[in-house]
Design a protein around this motif. Structure first.
Motif, PDB file in Angstrom:
ATOM      1  N   SER A  64      14.109   2.427  -3.524  1.00 37.78           N
ATOM      2  CA  SER A  64      12.690   1.975  -4.107  1.00 37.78           C
ATOM      3  C   SER A  64      12.950   1.921  -5.611  1.00 37.78           C
ATOM      4  O   SER A  64      11.906   1.540  -6.246  1.00 37.78           O
ATOM      5  CB  SER A  64      11.316   2.734  -3.597  1.00 37.78           C
ATOM      6  OG  SER A  64      11.555   4.000  -3.744  1.00 37.78           O
ATOM      7  N   SER A  88      11.841   4.637  -7.391  1.00 38.03           N
ATOM      8  CA  SER A  88      10.724   5.245  -7.654  1.00 38.03           C
ATOM      9  C   SER A  88      11.258   6.599  -8.127  1.00 38.03           C
ATOM     10  O   SER A  88      12.025   7.370  -7.685  1.00 38.03           O
ATOM     11  CB  SER A  88       9.744   5.073  -6.527  1.00 38.03           C
ATOM     12  OG  SER A  88       9.626   4.039  -6.240  1.00 38.03           O
ATOM     13  N   THR A  97       7.659  -0.791  -2.888  1.00 41.45           N
ATOM     14  CA  THR A  97       8.802  -1.592  -2.608  1.00 41.45           C
ATOM     15  C   THR A  97       8.568  -2.937  -2.162  1.00 41.45           C
ATOM     16  O   THR A  97       8.775  -4.060  -2.399  1.00 41.45           O
ATOM     17  CB  THR A  97       9.772  -0.847  -1.363  1.00 41.45           C
ATOM     18  OG1 THR A  97       9.882   0.516  -1.976  1.00 41.45           O
ATOM     19  CG2 THR A  97      10.894  -1.768  -1.503  1.00 41.45           C
ATOM     20  N   GLY A 139       5.149  -2.454  -8.649  1.00 43.16           N
ATOM     21  CA  GLY A 139       5.397  -0.995  -7.860  1.00 43.16           C
ATOM     22  C   GLY A 139       4.523  -0.002  -8.600  1.00 43.16           C
ATOM     23  O   GLY A 139       3.052  -0.279  -8.938  1.00 43.16           O
TER      24      GLY A 139
END
Length: 282
Positions: free
Chosen positions: A101, A103, A205, A214
């Motif tokens: 993702s 992140s 995502t 996001g």
């Protein structure tokens, strides 16, 4: 193998008439295990046994909060994966989800530290001094910091476990639990949180798939943070019952206190990673 057949233990060389050596637990050698079929059979048995234990452990962790800790303290233990091994496996899943993702929950970027954390004003001063001493620029240093902080986040993730164990020991000091009970409780909780965060990362995502930014969206970040805090508070409420045998209104207050403490631990972990990474990179 019949329990009356005598054999000699290959480890301690004692005679035995049981399927396993009563002294060391070793079993008799079977020539069939040295065949290709035997090797394949052992591999399949080991895989299916681990898979069954893993599924059973994760199901218990999610569906029956606190029960894994209770079973670890009082048994049975064998049907389940130990708390530290479960924590490591959950961390592997979390790291994989973070990579997919793109992140950074526990390892914010340098830009995030400088502008979106409670310590951002202080961090700006420290980074400015660091850049001056290293004779480099923010644009040149940021990629180095971001790569290093990701590595550090994976290496030092265990740092979050002891503080929460200490908090649980303080909150439930009248229950006179050994510290290992609080440590197992913290390991199980953080394993749950890592799996919860892994599932939560699906939201940003999907948001990116539909053209969003996001976790770059402050609104989405805030909604997820509040939701995760509420879920952890509810998890604590369910878990402290079987582990610490608490009931009533105090249970609600203690769950809220633990949830706030867990959030503070995450912030403290981020801050510690910032310091470690800043002074370990140039």
């Amino acid at each position: 193998m019949s329990s009356t057949k005598s054999w000699t233990c290959p480890a301690c060389h004692l005679p035995a008439t049981t399927p396993y050596c009563p002294q060391c637990g070793e079993r008799p050698l079977d020539p069939r295990e040295l065949s290709l079929r035997g090797v394949i059979s052992q591999g399949l048995h080991a895989f299916t046994n681990l898979d069954a234990r893993l599924l059973r452990t994760v199901r218990c962790l999610i569906a029956r909060p606190g029960m894994l800790t209770q079973l670890y303290l009082k048994g049975p233990r064998k049907p389940f994966i130990g708390p530290f091994a479960l924590f490591l496996l959950a961390n592997v899943v979390f790291v994989a989800m973070e990579s997919l993702s793109d992140s950074h929950i526990f390892s914010p970027t340098l830009e995030n530290h400088l502008h979106r954390q409670p310590w951002s004003p202080w961090a700006q001063e420290q980074v400015a001094q660091h850049l001056l001493a290293a004779n480099t620029t923010l644009a040149g240093y940021a990629p180095i910091f971001n790569q290093a902080v990701n590595t550090n986040a994976q290496s030092f993730v265990f740092m979050m476990v002891p503080p929460l164990a200490l908090l649980a020991a303080l909150v439930f000091y009248r229950r006179h639990r050994p510290f290992v009970a609080n440590l197992a409780f913290s390991l199980h909780f953080h394993a749950f949180v890592l799996l919860l965060f892994s599932a939560a990362l699906l939201v940003p995502t999907v948001d990116k798939w539909f053209g969003g930014v996001g976790l770059g969206s402050q609104r989405l970040d805030d909604v997820l943070s509040i939701s995760l805090l509420a879920i952890t508070a509810f998890y604590f409420y369910c878990a402290v019952g079987p582990v610490y045998e608490v009931r009533g209104g105090w249970r609600v207050l203690q769950a809220i206190l633990l949830a706030m403490g867990a959030a503070a631990v995450v912030l403290g972990y981020r801050f510690a990673l910032f310091l470690i990474t800043l002074y370990a990179t140039t």
